[in-house]
Design a protein around this motif. Structure first.
Motif, short mmCIF file in Angstrom:
data_model
loop_
_atom_site.label_atom_id
_atom_site.label_comp_id
_atom_site.label_asym_id
_atom_site.label_seq_id
_atom_site.Cartn_x
_atom_site.Cartn_y
_atom_site.Cartn_z
N ARG A 158 -31.79 -10.89 -18.05
CA ARG A 158 -32.09 -10.65 -16.76
C ARG A 158 -30.52 -10.52 -15.99
N PRO A 159 -30.56 -10.27 -14.62
CA PRO A 159 -29.27 -10.35 -14.04
C PRO A 159 -29.15 -11.98 -13.66
N GLU B 262 -30.30 -7.22 -8.56
CA GLU B 262 -29.82 -8.43 -8.33
C GLU B 262 -30.23 -8.92 -6.97
#
Length: 166
Positions: free
Chosen positions: A65-66, A111
């Motif tokens: 994930r970001p 993001e």
């Protein structure tokens, strides 16, 4: 924790560890592990900024994930643990932290989307926390928000919309 150790940790593994601590309702372990997750993510972020400032490319460490997700998740899990431990003011402070994640520089579209998701989760969690603390007048707004975002409904481990007392 030493930065050399933090650099060797993988945020996704720490998230799995957090999930286990939540499943076992070990709130002190949740607090400890969420702190490690935040430190790890912060260390990666600082190294990326430093690399960019020196004219290099954005440091890439593979994560599922970001990076902002791990920061938000750590605050959210700490908030849940504090609520379960009856430390409502600390839970409120954690909610505020993941409601305002947008201070990282150089975020991409993915993001920024994560930031918005955590902002929404924070609003929903704030409602739940305050209702549990006795502010029943907020119930209608909370229900309306859950109707708008049905994916935020909770499950028995505190995931989703809110953390309610068992």
């Amino acid at each position: 924790m030493r930065s050399s150790i933090l650099k060797s940790l993988k945020p996704d593994i720490i998230v799995d560890m957090l999930d286990m601590a939540v499943a076992f309702e070990n709130w002190n372990k949740v607090l400890e592990t969420a702190g490690v997750l935040y430190q790890c993510a912060q260390s990666i972020y600082e190294e990326r900024v430093e690399c960019k400032e020196k004219g290099g490319y954005k440091l890439h460490i593979h994560t599922e994930r970001p990076l902002v997700y791990y920061m938000g998740w750590s605050h959210m899990m700490r908030g849940m643990a504090y609520q379960k431990l009856g430390q409502i003011d600390k839970a409120r402070a954690c909610i505020q932290q993941y409601a305002t994640l947008g201070c990282m520089e150089g975020m991409d579209e993915a993001e920024l989307q994560v930031v918005q998701e955590f902002k929404r989760k924070a609003e929903i969690h704030r409602y739940a926390l305050e209702i549990e603390a006795g502010q029943v007048k907020l119930l209608e707004g909370y229900v309306n928000l859950l109707l708008e975002y049905p994916e935020e409904r909770l499950d028995h481990r505190g995931r989703g919309a809110a953390w309610v007392a068992d």
